[in-house]
Design an enzyme around this catalytic site. Structure first.
Site, PDB file in Angstrom:
ATOM      1  N   LYS A  32       0.532  11.439  -6.471  1.00  0.00           N
ATOM      2  CA  LYS A  32      -0.033  10.911  -7.872  1.00  0.00           C
ATOM      3  C   LYS A  32      -1.529  10.252  -7.680  1.00  0.00           C
ATOM      4  O   LYS A  32      -2.298  10.157  -8.557  1.00  0.00           O
ATOM      5  CB  LYS A  32       1.023   9.401  -8.134  1.00  0.00           C
ATOM      6  CG  LYS A  32       0.976   8.373  -6.800  1.00  0.00           C
ATOM      7  CD  LYS A  32       1.970   7.409  -7.218  1.00  0.00           C
ATOM      8  CE  LYS A  32       1.898   6.249  -6.207  1.00  0.00           C
ATOM      9  NZ  LYS A  32       0.691   5.648  -5.788  1.00  0.00           N
ATOM     10  N   THR A  33      -1.838  10.049  -6.463  1.00  0.00           N
ATOM     11  CA  THR A  33      -3.416   9.701  -6.016  1.00  0.00           C
ATOM     12  C   THR A  33      -4.092  10.759  -6.337  1.00  0.00           C
ATOM     13  O   THR A  33      -5.324  10.635  -6.962  1.00  0.00           O
ATOM     14  CB  THR A  33      -3.340   9.222  -4.508  1.00  0.00           C
ATOM     15  OG1 THR A  33      -2.468   8.203  -4.186  1.00  0.00           O
ATOM     16  CG2 THR A  33      -4.863   8.632  -4.153  1.00  0.00           C
ATOM     17  N   ASP A 219      -2.514   1.813 -10.884  1.00  0.00           N
ATOM     18  CA  ASP A 219      -1.563   2.650 -10.042  1.00  0.00           C
ATOM     19  C   ASP A 219      -0.201   1.702  -9.601  1.00  0.00           C
ATOM     20  O   ASP A 219      -0.435   0.595  -9.920  1.00  0.00           O
ATOM     21  CB  ASP A 219      -2.380   3.020  -8.670  1.00  0.00           C
ATOM     22  CG  ASP A 219      -1.579   3.816  -7.564  1.00  0.00           C
ATOM     23  OD1 ASP A 219      -0.323   4.460  -8.238  1.00  0.00           O
ATOM     24  OD2 ASP A 219      -1.950   4.236  -6.649  1.00  0.00           O
ATOM     25  N   GLU A 220       0.572   2.201  -9.199  1.00  0.00           N
ATOM     26  CA  GLU A 220       1.909   1.337  -8.820  1.00  0.00           C
ATOM     27  C   GLU A 220       2.398   0.394  -9.899  1.00  0.00           C
ATOM     28  O   GLU A 220       2.632  -0.841  -9.715  1.00  0.00           O
ATOM     29  CB  GLU A 220       1.577   0.448  -7.681  1.00  0.00           C
ATOM     30  CG  GLU A 220       1.402   1.367  -6.414  1.00  0.00           C
ATOM     31  CD  GLU A 220       2.456   2.322  -5.909  1.00  0.00           C
ATOM     32  OE1 GLU A 220       3.731   2.095  -6.307  1.00  0.00           O
ATOM     33  OE2 GLU A 220       2.274   2.953  -4.959  1.00  0.00           O
ATOM     34  N   GLN A 250      11.125   2.899  -7.547  1.00  0.00           N
ATOM     35  CA  GLN A 250      10.549   2.281  -6.229  1.00  0.00           C
ATOM     36  C   GLN A 250       9.967   1.021  -6.587  1.00  0.00           C
ATOM     37  O   GLN A 250       9.036   0.258  -5.684  1.00  0.00           O
ATOM     38  CB  GLN A 250       9.324   3.203  -5.895  1.00  0.00           C
ATOM     39  CG  GLN A 250       9.530   4.518  -5.158  1.00  0.00           C
ATOM     40  CD  GLN A 250       8.482   5.142  -4.655  1.00  0.00           C
ATOM     41  OE1 GLN A 250       8.083   4.944  -3.480  1.00  0.00           O
ATOM     42  NE2 GLN A 250       7.769   6.199  -5.206  1.00  0.00           N
ATOM     43  N   ARG A 603      10.540   7.739   2.867  1.00  0.00           N
ATOM     44  CA  ARG A 603       9.330   7.719   3.769  1.00  0.00           C
ATOM     45  C   ARG A 603       9.483   8.903   4.710  1.00  0.00           C
ATOM     46  O   ARG A 603       8.707   9.150   5.464  1.00  0.00           O
ATOM     47  CB  ARG A 603       9.438   6.429   4.643  1.00  0.00           C
ATOM     48  CG  ARG A 603       9.481   5.157   3.956  1.00  0.00           C
ATOM     49  CD  ARG A 603       8.212   5.225   2.765  1.00  0.00           C
ATOM     50  NE  ARG A 603       8.813   5.510   1.639  1.00  0.00           N
ATOM     51  CZ  ARG A 603       8.012   5.741   0.603  1.00  0.00           C
ATOM     52  NH1 ARG A 603       6.620   5.881   0.678  1.00  0.00           N
ATOM     53  NH2 ARG A 603       8.619   6.153  -0.560  1.00  0.00           N
TER      54      ARG A 603
END
Length: 758
Positions: A32-33, A219-220, A250, A603
Site C-alpha cells: 500500500k505504501t 493511510d491506515e 487490521q 507479520r
C-alpha cells in the site's frame, strides 16, 4: 519502461484513479505504501497537480518518514512541497498559525501523558475525589474518549445527568480544560479537537486549507477515530478527492478510540466512492496467508477479501505445546539459537509476539540465561525517563514560560531548598490574579507572604531569564550544554541516584544526539519545533535500525512490522483471546481479538511458530487454559503438529473447537525440568510453595483445612461465584476445580485462590 509498469493490475488501477472518493482495501503486505507514493508521483507527473495541493496523512512519524523518503526518490524536484505528515503534526502546523482565533496564544505547549497525570491529580484533589474509588487514570481515559468523539465538557456534563460518577468526571473535565487553557497548553487529543473546532468556526480558514489540499490521501484509515474522521471530512468536502487506504481486518485499536465503522461505512458517507481491493501479498509464504485467511474468515463484521501470493507455499505452521510457560520460553530461545547457529537467520530476523506485556518476563529470563541479545519494544518511553523529562522541562520553560508544569518540575532541580509552602504561596498569588506560575515568580516582590523565601526564588528566575536571552542566538545543542553546565546536572544525577547516575547521563547524551540530528536536518533551527517533534515521537519510532537483536513485543506493537521468523507465544483461550473478550457481551470484542491474531500471523515472512502452555502462572495462580480457538480455526493440513482436538484425549490434553466453549477435559500435573543454577525462576509445585512461603518439610496441615468442600458454593475475587467440583490433595497444597458461573471451569491451588465459602 514506466515506473507504473512495475505495479500489478489492481495497484495500477488505484494509482490512476485520481478523481473523486476512493477506498483502497489493502490487505497485509499488499504494497500500500508503494501505491500511495506512486499515486503522488502520478498526480504530479501525469495529471499536472501542484505538489503543494497534495496532503498525505499517516499515523506515525516512522511511517511519515518512510513515505517522505519514497516520495522524494520517485518524484524528485518539487517533492518537498508535498505535505506528508501525521494527523497530529498536521494539526500542530494549522494551529500554530490560527489557534489565536480560538483564544489561545500561538506559542502553545503540547502536554504529554505525564503532564496530564500531574494536572488531573491536582484537579481530583481540588474536586475532593477519592482516587481509590475513582482512579485518576479512569478520569483521564474518560476525558480522552470524550475528545475522540468530539464531546465537549458541557456536552459531557449534560450526558452525565443521573450518573454520579460521570458527574464527577464532568467536573474534572471542565477544570482540566481550564488548567490547560491557563497554561496555554494542549494535550494530544486537543490537537485534533481544536483543529476541527477551528475549521468549523472559521469558514475562511477552512476554505484556505480546502483550496490548499485538493488531493488528500489517508493511510491506515481503519485506525481513525471520530475526530480524525471529521477533520478529513471537512478538509475534503470541497473537492472530494479523498483516497483512504486501510484494512478492516487490521483494526485493533478500539481501546484508543479507533472506530472501525469509518472504513466499513465509507461508501455510505461517499456513495460515489470507488472500491479497489489489493489482495496480492508480497511478504509471506502461501501457508502463512492461508492460515491468516482461515482465521479472519470467522469474523462477520468485515469486507470480504482473500490474501494470495505468487511465492511458494513454504513450511507448514509450527505448533508446539508445553507443560508450562517456562518450557515454552526455553523452546523459543533454543529454537532461535539453533537457527542462528546453523546460519539460517540473524537474531534480528526473529520476533517473539505476545498478547500482554506480562508474558515477556519468562521469555526475558530465559533469553538472559542463554545469553541471547534482545530488545523489548514498548517498555518505558525514552522521553518519559526522569532525566530526559528534566531537560525537556528546562527547554519548555525557556520556550514557553506559561507552562506551569515544566516550571514546577525544575524549580528544585537541582535542589534549591524551595519548599511546598513557598510554592503554594506563589500558586495562590497566581490564581488570585489569573496569571501563570512563572509570571507570579517574576512578580515575587509583590508577594509579601514569601518573606525570606524570595531570596531562594530570585536566582532561579534570573537563571531562566539568562537562558531565554541566550536561546535567541544559541543552537539547541549549545543551549542544552549551557543548561547542564550551569546547574551541574551530572553531579545532581549522581547525588540522587549514585547507582544509575552514569546510565542516566548516557540517556542525556543520547538526547543530545537527537538534538544534533535535528540541527543537521533542518535549515532553520527552532526550539518550539524541536519540542513539537519530541512530543510527537512514538515508542516504535525509537526502534534501532539494523540492531541484531531478537525483538520481544506485544501484538499491538508489532503492527506495521515484518520478520522472517515469528513466534506467537501464549496461544491459549483466556490469554489470547483474553478472558475479558471471551466473556464479553459484545461480540465485537472477540472479533477485535481475532483481528489481532490476523495481524500477528501476517507479520511472518518465512516461518510462523505458535506455542501453547497447558499451565501458566498468572497473578500468583497456576492457571490451566485450553488451546486458543484461533489455533483451532486453522485447517489441520496447514499445521505440522495437531493441537488438542474436541474429543476427550489422554491426560494432559484438552478439548475444544473453534469458536466454541473450551473446557479442560483432563489435567496432568506440570512437568518441570529442575534448573538448580537458576534460583530466581520459581517452577512447578516447589516454585509455588516458595512464593507462598511454605518451606520444604512443612506439612499441608500447617496451612489448615479448607473451609469449603466439593459441592459448596464459593466466591473468587476475579471470577465471581461458582461451585467446587473437585478437590485434590497434593503434597503441599490442594488443587481445587471450580465451575464458575461466568468464567467457566478453572483449576487453581488453594493457597493462591483465596476462595471464600458463600
Amino acid at each position: 519502461m514506466s515506473i507504473y509498469d512495475t505495479l500489478n493490475r489492481e495497484q495500477k488501477e488505484a494509482v490512476m484513479t485520481t478523481e473523486g472518493p476512493l477506498l483502497l482495501l489493502a490487505g497485509a503486505g499488499s504494497g500500500k505504501t508503494r501505491v500511495l507514493t506512486h499515486r503522488i508521483a502520478y498526480l504530479i507527473d501525469e495529471v499536472g497537480v501542484n505538489p503543494w495541493n497534495i496532503l498525505a496523512i499517516t499515523f506515525t512519524n516512522k511511517a511519515a518518514g518512510e513515505m517522505r523518503e519514497r516520495v522524494d526518490h520517485i518524484v524528485g524536484f518539487g517533492a518537498d512541497q508535498v505535505w506528508v505528515s501525521t494527523f497530529h503534526s498536521t494539526c500542530v502546523r494549522i494551529l500554530r498559525r490560527y489557534i489565536d482565533k480560538l483564544g489561545f496564544d500561538n506559542h502553545f505547549t503540547i502536554y504529554d501523558t505525564d503532564d496530564q497525570k500531574t494536572i488531573i491529580k491536582d484537579v481530583c484533589k481540588r474536586q475532593m475525589i477519592d482516587t481509590k474509588m475513582l482512579k485518576e487514570r479512569t478520569v483521564l481515559s474518560a476525558i480522552s474518549s470524550a475528545k475522540n468523539e468530539l464531546i465537549s465538557p458541557t456536552e459531557y456534563e449534560l450526558q452525565a445527568m443521573g450518573d454520579f460518577q460521570k458527574k464527577k468526571i464532568a467536573a474534572c473535565y471542565k477544570e482540566y480544560q481550564r488548567e490547560l487553557k491557563k497554561s496555554n497548553a494542549l494535550d494530544f487529543d486537543d490537537l485534533l479537537v481544536m483543529t476541527v473546532e477551528l475549521l468549523k468556526s472559521c469558514p475562511e480558514v477552512l476554505n484556505q486549507y480546502q483550496e490548499r489540499f485538493r488531493y488528500i490521501m489517508v493511510d491506515e484509515y481503519q485506525d481513525t477515530n471520530t475526530a480524525q474522521f471529521e477533520l478529513i471530512r471537512l478538509l475534503a468536502d470541497k473537492f472530494r478527492n479523498l483516497c483512504v487506504v486501510g484494512d478492516d481486518d487490521q483494526s485493533i485499536y478500539k481501546f484508543r478510540g479507533a472506530n472501525i465503522r469509518n472504513i466499513l461505512d465509507y461508501e455510505k458517507v461517499y456513495p460515489e466512492a470507488r472500491v479497489i481491493k489489493l489482495e496480492q501479498n508480497y511478504r509471506s509464504t502461501g501457508n502463512i496467508l492461508d492460515t491468516a485467511n482461515a482465521v479472519i474468515r470467522n469474523n462477520r463484521g468485515r469486507k470480504e477479501k482473500t490474501l494470495w501470493t505468487a511465492k511458494e507455499q513454504g513450511s507448514r505452521i509450527h505448533f508446539r505445546q508445553f507443560d508450562n510457560g517456562y518450557e515454552e520460553a526455553e523452546f523459543i530461545s533454543d529454537d532461535i539459537a539453533a537457527r542462528v547457529r546453523k546460519g539460517q537467520a540473524r537474531y534480528g530476523d526473529c520476533a517473539i509476539l505476545y498478547r500482554t506485556n506480562a508474558q515477556s518476563r519468562a521469555l526475558e529470563e530465559r533469553l538472559v540465561v542463554d545469553g541471547m541479545p534482545y530488545n523489548v519494544v514498548g517498555g518505558v518511553n525514552f522521553y518519559a525517563r526522569r532525566e530526559i523529562k528534566d531537560i525537556l522541562a528546562y527547554l519548555k520553560t525557556i520556550d514557553n514560560g506559561r507552562d506551569d508544569l515544566a516550571v514546577k518540575r525544575i524549580i528544585n532541580v537541582p535542589r534549591r531548598g524551595i519548599g511546598n509552602a513557598t510554592l503554594d504561596k506563589v500558586q495562590g498569588y497566581a490564581d488570585m490574579r489569573g496569571i501563570t506560575f512563572y509570571q507570579a515568580l517574576e512578580q515575587m516582590d509583590q508577594i509579601a507572604s514569601l518573606g525570606k523565601a524570595a531570596a531562594k526564588l530570585e536566582p532561579f528566575v534570573k537563571m531562566i531569564q539568562v537562558f531565554k536571552a541566550k536561546a535567541k542566538y544559541y543552537g539547541i545543542v549549545d543551549l542544552i550544554h549551557e543548561i547542564m553546565d550551569t546547574i551541574d546536572y551530572g553531579a545532581y544525577l549522581q547525588s540522587i541516584d549514585d547507582e544509575d547516575g552514569n546510565d542516566r547521563m548516557e540517556n542525556v547524551d543520547e538526547f543530545l544526539s537527537r538534538a544534533v540530528f535535528y540541527e543537521q536536518t533542518h535549515d532553520e533551527i527552532s526550539l518550539s519545533e524541536f519540542l513539537e517533534e519530541i512530543a510527537l515521537v512514538a515508542d516504535i519510532d525509537s526502534l534501532e535500525n539494523g540492531a541484531d537483536r531478537i525483538l520481544l513485543m506485544t501484538l499491538h506493537s508489532a503492527k506495521g512490522l515484518e520478520f522472517p521468523y515469528v513466534y506467537l507465544a501464549g496461544m491459549e483461550d483466556g490469554l489470547f483471546p483474553s478472558y475479558m473478550c471471551v466473556n464479553s457481551d459484545d461480540p465485537g470484542d472477540l472479533e477485535e481479538e481475532r483481528r489481532l491474531a490476523y495481524v500477528g500471523i501476517t507479520r511472518a515472512q518465512e516461518e510462523l511458530t505458535l506455542t501453547y502452555a497447558r499451565s501458566r502462572m498468572i497473578r500468583g495462580e497456576n492457571q490451566y487454559n485450553p488451546v486458543s480457538r484461533f489455533v483451532q480455526e486453522i485447517p489441520g493440513e496447514l499445521l505440522d503438529n495437531t493441537p488438542p482436538g474436541k474429543k476427550v484425549m489422554s491426560a494432559g490434553d484438552f478439548g475444544g473447537s473453534g469458536g466454541g466453549d473450551f473446557r479442560p477435559k483432563a489435567i496432568l500435573r506440570p512437568r518441570v525440568t529442575p534448573r538448580e543454577n537458576k534460583p530466581y525462576i520459581a517452577q512447578g509445585i516447589g516454585g509455588l510453595n516458595k512464593i507462598a512461603g511454605i518451606t520444604k518439610g512443612e506439612s499441608m496441615e500447617t496451612l489448615g483445612e479448607l473451609e469449603y468442600r466439593e459441592g459448596d458454593r464459593v466466591r473468587h475475587i476475579k471470577y465471581g461465584e461458582g461451585t467446587v467440583t473437585l478437590i485434590a490433595r497434593e503434597p503441599r497444597d490442594y488443587k481445587v476445580t471450580v465451575e464458575f458461573d461466568r468464567a467457566g471451569q478453572k483449576i487453581m491451588y488453594a493457597s493462591f485462590a483465596k476462595l471464600k465459602k458463600v
